[in-house]
Write an enzyme that holds these catalytic residues in place. Structure first.
Site, PDB file in Angstrom:
ATOM      1  N   ASP A  51      -1.077  -6.038  -0.179  1.00  0.00           N
ATOM      2  CA  ASP A  51      -1.529  -5.419   1.071  1.00  0.00           C
ATOM      3  C   ASP A  51      -3.040  -5.206   1.072  1.00  0.00           C
ATOM      4  O   ASP A  51      -3.596  -4.672   0.090  1.00  0.00           O
ATOM      5  CB  ASP A  51      -0.880  -4.027   1.233  1.00  0.00           C
ATOM      6  CG  ASP A  51       0.379  -4.074   2.076  1.00  0.00           C
ATOM      7  OD1 ASP A  51       0.516  -4.991   2.905  1.00  0.00           O
ATOM      8  OD2 ASP A  51       1.232  -3.187   1.882  1.00  0.00           O
ATOM      9  N   LYS A  87      -1.317  -9.402   2.778  1.00  0.00           N
ATOM     10  CA  LYS A  87      -0.618  -8.944   3.984  1.00  0.00           C
ATOM     11  C   LYS A  87      -1.501  -7.945   4.698  1.00  0.00           C
ATOM     12  O   LYS A  87      -2.219  -7.178   4.030  1.00  0.00           O
ATOM     13  CB  LYS A  87       0.734  -8.299   3.618  1.00  0.00           C
ATOM     14  CG  LYS A  87       1.447  -7.650   4.802  1.00  0.00           C
ATOM     15  CD  LYS A  87       2.912  -7.347   4.512  1.00  0.00           C
ATOM     16  CE  LYS A  87       3.189  -6.014   3.870  1.00  0.00           C
ATOM     17  NZ  LYS A  87       2.724  -4.845   4.630  1.00  0.00           N
ATOM     18  N   GLU A  98      -1.711  -5.414   8.565  1.00  0.00           N
ATOM     19  CA  GLU A  98      -0.940  -4.871   9.680  1.00  0.00           C
ATOM     20  C   GLU A  98      -1.638  -5.125  11.025  1.00  0.00           C
ATOM     21  O   GLU A  98      -2.861  -5.013  11.107  1.00  0.00           O
ATOM     22  CB  GLU A  98      -0.762  -3.355   9.501  1.00  0.00           C
ATOM     23  CG  GLU A  98       0.031  -2.995   8.255  1.00  0.00           C
ATOM     24  CD  GLU A  98       0.206  -1.491   8.071  1.00  0.00           C
ATOM     25  OE1 GLU A  98      -0.207  -0.694   8.951  1.00  0.00           O
ATOM     26  OE2 GLU A  98       0.760  -1.101   7.026  1.00  0.00           O
ATOM     27  N   ASP A 135       0.843  -1.205   0.000  1.00  0.00           N
ATOM     28  CA  ASP A 135       0.000   0.000   0.000  1.00  0.00           C
ATOM     29  C   ASP A 135       0.878   1.254   0.000  1.00  0.00           C
ATOM     30  O   ASP A 135       0.372   2.377  -0.044  1.00  0.00           O
ATOM     31  CB  ASP A 135      -1.008  -0.005   1.159  1.00  0.00           C
ATOM     32  CG  ASP A 135      -0.358  -0.087   2.519  1.00  0.00           C
ATOM     33  OD1 ASP A 135       0.885  -0.196   2.602  1.00  0.00           O
ATOM     34  OD2 ASP A 135      -1.110  -0.026   3.528  1.00  0.00           O
ATOM     35  N   SER A 136       2.215   1.051  -0.012  1.00  0.00           N
ATOM     36  CA  SER A 136       3.133   2.163  -0.263  1.00  0.00           C
ATOM     37  C   SER A 136       2.902   2.730  -1.664  1.00  0.00           C
ATOM     38  O   SER A 136       3.410   3.809  -1.988  1.00  0.00           O
ATOM     39  CB  SER A 136       4.588   1.717  -0.104  1.00  0.00           C
ATOM     40  OG  SER A 136       4.824   0.510  -0.791  1.00  0.00           O
ATOM     41  N   GLU A 157       8.871  -4.051  10.740  1.00  0.00           N
ATOM     42  CA  GLU A 157       9.365  -2.798  10.161  1.00  0.00           C
ATOM     43  C   GLU A 157       9.927  -1.880  11.243  1.00  0.00           C
ATOM     44  O   GLU A 157       9.292  -1.640  12.275  1.00  0.00           O
ATOM     45  CB  GLU A 157       8.207  -2.094   9.419  1.00  0.00           C
ATOM     46  CG  GLU A 157       8.604  -0.765   8.802  1.00  0.00           C
ATOM     47  CD  GLU A 157       7.608  -0.250   7.771  1.00  0.00           C
ATOM     48  OE1 GLU A 157       6.643  -0.963   7.425  1.00  0.00           O
ATOM     49  OE2 GLU A 157       7.804   0.893   7.306  1.00  0.00           O
TER      50      GLU A 157
HETATM   51  O1  KIV Z   1       3.576  -1.125   1.667  1.00  0.00           O
HETATM   52  C1  KIV Z   1       4.743  -1.514   1.708  1.00  0.00           C
HETATM   53  O2  KIV Z   1       5.565  -1.249   0.815  1.00  0.00           O
HETATM   54  C2  KIV Z   1       5.156  -2.315   2.863  1.00  0.00           C
HETATM   55  C3  KIV Z   1       6.626  -2.588   3.012  1.00  0.00           C
HETATM   56  C4  KIV Z   1       7.322  -1.387   3.485  1.00  0.00           C
HETATM   57  C5  KIV Z   1       6.870  -3.760   3.874  1.00  0.00           C
HETATM   58  O3  KIV Z   1       4.361  -2.693   3.645  1.00  0.00           O
END
Ligand code: KIV
Length: 272
Positions: free
Chosen positions: A91, A121, A123, A52-53, A190
């Site tokens: 994510d 994934k 959080e 989600d980055s 992280e």
């Molecule tokens: O969204 C992302 O890129 C991440 C990584 C930093 C692990 O969760």
């Protein structure tokens, strides 16, 4: 192994677990589009994260909170089309799983069904236990994410190193064990002290992949735009830049602009 893609040995959760068992380090990088996914896959990384980055590096938002499930699915579809070998993890975005396990399952199923990705994934630890358990009932592999969890940035207030204090470190280890116990196939940690990263990796049987978590974890992940130097104002200590594409691309664009203005491009051999 012969697959729909020919004789390519695809990475699976079993391959990733076997790497931890054999103490072979795991590499993971993000990708958000078809072209970059093709390159990252060809480079040999075992796991590609549609993070989600994307909210930051693709859409220009300050945080990861605004990106939507539909937008994550669009990025995941593009990445999956470019990947032949890597294991693709996507994510779950903010608001698509917290506090509502039915919604979490629905979001995870949409990602798997509409993108063809291999895992999701999300959080958090004990707070999202029910959501993880329900997603797992559908046979969807889940990767956890502890430590600095950017979807909670407004709770933390800063992006500084997490779990330096004993109480937070203790909770992180408890959460990591819980995530393993309920069935997560791996875990991202992280921005935590390297000593804690080591302790988490040694306490778990599942692979622990770190970003800013030191060298003793089972694998490393970076945001591809950061390691290629496409982003240039983000300089955390944990980041190793392998290229400086911001300057490379800017200079190439500058040369192109100049060639056009000077009527040097196109030349005789570049026209019909
Ligand atoms: O969204 C992302 O890129 C991440 C990584 C930093 C692990 O969760």
């Amino acid at each position: 192994m012969s697959t729909a893609f020919g004789d390519v040995k695809r990475i699976t959760t079993h391959v990733i677990q076997a790497m931890k068992d054999k103490k072979e380090k795991i590499s993971m990088l993000t990708a958000y589009d078809y072209s970059m996914a093709q390159i990252v896959d060809a480079g040999g990384t075992e796991i590609i994260l549609v993070g989600d980055s994307a909210s930051n590096v693709m859409a220009g938002h300050e945080t990861t909170l605004p990106i939507t499930l539909d937008q994550m699915i669009y990025h995941a579809q593009s990445v999956v089309r470019g990947v032949k070998r890597a294991f693709v993890v996507v994510d779950l975005p903010f608001g698509s799983y917290q506090g509502n396990s039915k919604l979490a399952l629905h979001s995870a199923i949409r990602i798997m069904k509409e993108s063809g990705a291999h895992a999701i994934k999300l959080e958090g630890g004990s707070e999202v236990k029910e959501s993880i358990e329900r997603i797992l009932t559908a046979g969807i592999p889940v990767m956890g994410h502890l430590g600095l969890t950017p979807q909670s940035i407004y709770k933390f207030g800063t992006y500084t190193v997490r779990a330096k204090e004993e109480a937070e470190a203790k909770k992180l280890i408890e959460d990591a064990k819980l995530l393993q116990e309920i069935g997560c196939f791996s875990l991202v940690v992280e921005k935590i002290p390297a000593t804690l990263g080591k302790k988490v990796a040694e306490s778990l049987d599942i692979p622990v992949i770190g970003i800013g978590a030191g060298k003793h974890v089972d694998g490393q992940v970076l945001v591809v735009h950061d390691m290629l130097g496409i982003t240039h104002q983000f300089n955390p200590r944990f980041l190793r830049r392998y290229l400086n594409l911001y300057d490379e691309i800017k200079n190439a664009v500058g040369r192109y602009v100049e060639d056009v203005k000077l009527k040097d491009f196109p030349n005789d051999s570049e026209q019909y």
